[in-house]
Design an enzyme around this catalytic site. Structure first.
Site, PDB file in Angstrom:
ATOM      1  N   CYS A   2       0.839  -1.185   0.000  1.00  0.00           N
ATOM      2  CA  CYS A   2       0.000   0.000   0.000  1.00  0.00           C
ATOM      3  C   CYS A   2       0.884   1.250   0.000  1.00  0.00           C
ATOM      4  CB  CYS A   2      -0.936   0.101   1.195  1.00  0.00           C
ATOM      5  SG  CYS A   2      -2.076  -1.261   1.335  1.00  0.00           S
ATOM      6  N   ARG A  27       3.404   0.114  -5.111  1.00  0.00           N
ATOM      7  CA  ARG A  27       3.246  -0.441  -3.773  1.00  0.00           C
ATOM      8  C   ARG A  27       1.942  -1.212  -3.623  1.00  0.00           C
ATOM      9  NH1 ARG A  27       6.821   1.837  -0.351  1.00  0.00           N
ATOM     10  NH2 ARG A  27       5.638   1.066   1.401  1.00  0.00           N
ATOM     11  N   TRP A  64      -2.891  -2.513  -1.625  1.00  0.00           N
ATOM     12  CA  TRP A  64      -2.601  -3.923  -1.886  1.00  0.00           C
ATOM     13  C   TRP A  64      -3.368  -4.669  -0.801  1.00  0.00           C
ATOM     14  CZ3 TRP A  64      -0.450  -8.240   0.466  1.00  0.00           C
ATOM     15  CH2 TRP A  64      -0.098  -9.297  -0.396  1.00  0.00           C
ATOM     16  N   ASN A  88      -1.106   2.105   5.821  1.00  0.00           N
ATOM     17  CA  ASN A  88      -0.277   1.081   5.197  1.00  0.00           C
ATOM     18  C   ASN A  88       0.268   0.213   6.314  1.00  0.00           C
ATOM     19  OD1 ASN A  88       1.609  -0.432   3.753  1.00  0.00           O
ATOM     20  ND2 ASN A  88       3.161   1.169   3.866  1.00  0.00           N
ATOM     21  N   GLY A  89      -0.031  -1.077   6.275  1.00  0.00           N
ATOM     22  CA  GLY A  89       0.459  -1.981   7.308  1.00  0.00           C
ATOM     23  C   GLY A  89      -0.621  -2.980   7.683  1.00  0.00           C
ATOM     24  N   GLU A 468      16.675 -16.534 -10.781  1.00  0.00           N
ATOM     25  CA  GLU A 468      16.188 -15.184 -11.014  1.00  0.00           C
ATOM     26  C   GLU A 468      15.460 -15.089 -12.356  1.00  0.00           C
ATOM     27  OE1 GLU A 468      15.465 -12.816  -9.419  1.00  0.00           O
ATOM     28  OE2 GLU A 468      15.441 -11.085 -10.723  1.00  0.00           O
ATOM     29  N   LYS A 472      11.543 -13.998 -12.744  1.00  0.00           N
ATOM     30  CA  LYS A 472      11.181 -12.835 -13.573  1.00  0.00           C
ATOM     31  C   LYS A 472      10.097 -13.221 -14.564  1.00  0.00           C
ATOM     32  CE  LYS A 472      12.424 -10.355 -12.055  1.00  0.00           C
ATOM     33  NZ  LYS A 472      13.060  -9.828 -10.891  1.00  0.00           N
ATOM     34  N   GLU A 475       6.596 -14.092 -12.800  1.00  0.00           N
ATOM     35  CA  GLU A 475       5.854 -13.020 -12.132  1.00  0.00           C
ATOM     36  C   GLU A 475       5.198 -12.039 -13.097  1.00  0.00           C
ATOM     37  OE1 GLU A 475       9.692 -10.377 -10.668  1.00  0.00           O
ATOM     38  OE2 GLU A 475       7.827 -10.099  -9.616  1.00  0.00           O
ATOM     39  N   HIS A 491      16.900 -36.558 -11.561  1.00  0.00           N
ATOM     40  CA  HIS A 491      16.438 -37.177 -10.308  1.00  0.00           C
ATOM     41  C   HIS A 491      14.950 -36.973 -10.112  1.00  0.00           C
ATOM     42  CE1 HIS A 491      20.499 -38.255  -9.275  1.00  0.00           C
ATOM     43  NE2 HIS A 491      20.864 -37.045  -9.683  1.00  0.00           N
ATOM     44  N   LYS A 590       5.245  -3.936  -4.861  1.00  0.00           N
ATOM     45  CA  LYS A 590       6.692  -3.761  -4.888  1.00  0.00           C
ATOM     46  C   LYS A 590       7.310  -3.947  -3.504  1.00  0.00           C
ATOM     47  CE  LYS A 590      10.454  -2.377  -6.977  1.00  0.00           C
ATOM     48  NZ  LYS A 590      11.051  -3.393  -7.854  1.00  0.00           N
TER      49      LYS A 590
HETATM   50  O1  M6R Z   1      12.397  -4.702  -1.465  1.00  0.00           O
HETATM   51  P1  M6R Z   1      13.013  -6.059  -1.398  1.00  0.00           P
HETATM   52  O2  M6R Z   1      14.214  -6.173  -2.254  1.00  0.00           O
HETATM   53  O3  M6R Z   1      13.304  -6.506   0.007  1.00  0.00           O
HETATM   54  O4  M6R Z   1      11.931  -7.042  -1.998  1.00  0.00           O
HETATM   55  C1  M6R Z   1      12.126  -8.426  -1.971  1.00  0.00           C
HETATM   56  C2  M6R Z   1      11.223  -9.104  -2.968  1.00  0.00           C
HETATM   57  O5  M6R Z   1       9.886  -8.860  -2.676  1.00  0.00           O
HETATM   58  C3  M6R Z   1      11.511  -8.627  -4.390  1.00  0.00           C
HETATM   59  O6  M6R Z   1      12.852  -8.813  -4.715  1.00  0.00           O
HETATM   60  C4  M6R Z   1      10.639  -9.378  -5.413  1.00  0.00           C
HETATM   61  O7  M6R Z   1      10.959 -10.728  -5.426  1.00  0.00           O
HETATM   62  C5  M6R Z   1      10.849  -8.752  -6.775  1.00  0.00           C
HETATM   63  N1  M6R Z   1       9.983  -7.641  -6.934  1.00  0.00           N
HETATM   64  C6  M6R Z   1      10.643  -9.702  -7.885  1.00  0.00           C
HETATM   65  O8  M6R Z   1      10.948  -9.115  -9.107  1.00  0.00           O
END
Ligand code: M6R
Length: 595
Positions: A2, A27, A64, A88-89, A468, A472, A475, A491, A590
């Site tokens: 949020c 956010r 969010w 937010n929280g 990674e 990517k 997501e 395996h 984010k």
């Molecule tokens: O803000 P942070 O780097 O701590 O966030 C960690 C993850 O939420 C973040 O890296 C997430 O996996 C990415 N947005 C994916 O692309």
């Protein structure tokens, strides 16, 4: 998650709030809402398409969803005619508060935890906002950044935070609150950071900050070094593409000030070779992409410095009674610096007396502030939910740490050290060359877009990178994908491989090449379409891969910095070709400030 904003000043408040919220959409974007004082009344309008309230003082929120589905009724602001709040929280004890308030005759419209805080403020409100806020924050548990308006104070915005980020922007004849700097950059670069439970009172011409006892506090003005263009798309179709292209600059800006005579200089954080030498073992704790950066760091540190590195997913670390001790170093990696699980892991490390070092992109964020030492990455604001440039700079810092540690431990000579640093310095130039033409990745993406499931494989550093690449892709394109250590396929997982399942193989490590190529042949023999990401000198028979993405060659250890780019581009173009919302993929936010 949020984003919250607040404004009091001379401009049209609705316009400012909506503009600022648009900078915080990363956010959370399940819904949005604002409340503005209009003719002394709180006018609360859900969603920007309704006619906007006219006034000069208000609060806003982009959501969010945590408690309650995304819907108008669950959108913030919450409250009544006397009090309106954005939050937010997560309020952990909201159920008991709700029961208490219900017994006092309060009704609830939404399923949110936030509405209970709004009603609790109303319950205690006695004409004295500061006392009321202090009383409420003494009762609520959890995390909160709150923007608050009281009907009796139509020219004031109140704010308080604990375990969720909040800044107070300082303008000329106007002031702001926001969850993050990009929301205020258009108006001011100066801001205060709020500590836990400090209460801010904003009017157009001044900001006062109080502690919970009502004592006024002196705060230091912070100045944002991000410029306004950094938070705009700058001609790119998506933030993600812009951020991929910003990687050469981000790496340069991050490493250059920390290199002196071709050696790593972390004197800014007081880190000496003696200190680095003294740790028993290293824990790297992070989430998602940041954790994957930690995986790259583990391979490099263990290989060069011969120090054991344990990489943990923050949400797992906390609950597995980790064997961390006071002689250990914990490295926390986070773009936002606000990730709840990473923050909690940091607290746990501090409890046992371990040294904590964070690698963080957002200045003044909670993780940065609470760690013993912080190395800021200078990627600038990363807006796209999918992390790209933040990953690149995180691994760049991990390389610097590895080089410095290896030299401090006497595991590499000065010549080797200098040569590694010099090569690291050249990586932005190579990235620029790779980024000149991205058409081939777009073409390969067109071959992936109809798949329903994919595999990413690699060995060693290439495996870390595959993780990674896979994250990517899934997501932002919603195509299921998994990463596997190439040697582990047989395996079990290889039974999934058919002509329906493309395999992205990463093979940049020469010492592992033969083995990886054998694994590629195994999946090829089972009909898989193979995309191979490798160094330009690799010569493979025509039938090994369907599509070859060749990269310039540098020291194998540094290849992840280059090889992450095609993986990011494959994910990006697959998402674009599928018509997905690249920058704001569904269900994600984010900054993950909930556990
Ligand atoms: O803000 P942070 O780097 O701590 O966030 C960690 C993850 O939420 C973040 O890296 C997430 O996996 C990415 N947005 C994916 O692309």
């Amino acid at each position: 998650m949020c984003g919250i904003v607040g404004y009091v000043g001379f401009r049209d408040c609705s316009d400012v709030l909506i503009d600022s919220l648009s900078k915080l959409e990363y956010r959370g974007y399940d819904s949005a809402g604002i409340a503005v004082f209009e003719d002394g009344k709180i006018k609360d309008k859900m969603q920007a398409e309704h006619s906007k309230p006219e006034g000069h003082c208000g609060i806003g929120h982009t959501r969010w969803a945590t408690h309650g589905e995304p819907s108008d009724i669950n959108s913030h602001p919450h409250g009544n005619k006397r009090v309106s709040i954005v939050h937010n929280g997560i309020i952990e004890n909201y159920k008991e508060i709700k029961e208490f308030l219900a017994a006092q005759g309060y009704g609830f419209e939404s399923q949110t935890d936030t509405e209970t805080v709004a009603k609790l403020l109303d319950y205690y409100y006695d004409g004295k906002p500061l006392e009321t806020i202090s009383r409420v924050i003494a009762e609520i548990r959890g995390s909160y950044a709150l923007g608050i308006m009281f009907r009796d104070f139509p020219d004031r915005v109140f704010a308080v935070r604990k375990n969720s980020p909040l800044i107070v922007g300082l303008g000329e004849g106007e002031n702001f609150i926001a969850s993050d700097v990009p929301a205020i950059l258009k108006y001011t670069r100066e801001y205060y950071l709020l500590e836990h439970n400090e209460i801010a009172v904003l009017s157009a011409d001044k900001v006062k900050i109080y502690d919970v006892h009502g004592n006024m506090l002196e705060k230091q003005v912070q100045v944002a070094d991000w410029d306004i263009d950094a938070a705009e798309k700058g001609g790119y179709e998506h933030f993600m593409l812009k951020e991929i292209h910003e990687q050469p600059t981000a790496i340069r800006t991050t490493i250059t000030p920390r290199i002196c005579e071709d050696m790593v200089d972390f004197s800014e954080i007081g880190m000496t070779d003696e200190m680095l030498n003294s740790y028993r073992q290293i824990f790297v704790v992070a989430c998602g992409t940041a954790m994957h950066a930690g995986m790259v760091g583990k391979y490099v540190i263990e290989k060069l410095a011969r120090v054991p590195v344990i990489v943990d997913i923050a949400s797992e670390f906390r609950y597995r009674e980790p064997l961390i001790e006071k002689d250990d170093l914990m490295i926390l990696i986070s773009q936002s610096g606000e990730t709840a699980d990473t923050l909690a892991a940091l607290a746990l490390a501090k409890e046992v007396g371990a040294t904590t070092l964070s690698i963080v992109n957002v200045k003044g964020s909670s993780i940065a502030r609470e760690s013993d030492m912080v190395i800021y990455t200078h990627a600038g604001p990363e807006i796209s939910v999918a992390s790209t440039k933040a990953y690149a700079v995180q691994i760049a810092v991990m390389y610097m740490l590895a080089f410095k540690l290896a030299y401090a431990k006497g595991k590499i000579t000065k010549d080797e050290y200098v040569s590694l640093v010099k090569e690291l310095k050249t990586t932005p130039d190579y990235l620029e060359k790779i980024l000149v033409n991205t058409d081939y990745c777009k073409f390969v993406a067109s071959k992936l877009m109809n798949a329903s499931s994919l595999l990413y494989i690699g060995r060693g550093l290439d495996y870390a990178l595959s993780m990674e690449g896979s994250l990517k892709l899934k997501e932002i394109s919603y195509i299921h994908s998994e990463s596997y250590a190439a040697g582990e396929l047989k395996h079990g997982t290889i039974s999934l491989v058919t002509e329906e399942m493309p395999v992205i193989a990463v093979a940049t490590q020469k010492n592992l090449l033969e083995k990886t190529v054998s694994n590629i042949k195994e999946v090829k023999a089972r009909g898989a379409m193979v995309v191979l990401v490798c160094g330009e000198s690799l010569e493979v028979e025509n039938d090994v891969a369907d599509y070859l993405i060749k990269l310039p060659e540098i020291n194998d250890l540094l290849m992840p910095i280059l090889a992450c780019v095609p993986l990011q581009l494959l994910a990006y173009y697959t998402s674009v070709l599928k018509g997905c919302d690249v920058d704001k993929p569904r269900n994600l936010a984010k900054s993950v400030t909930v556990e």
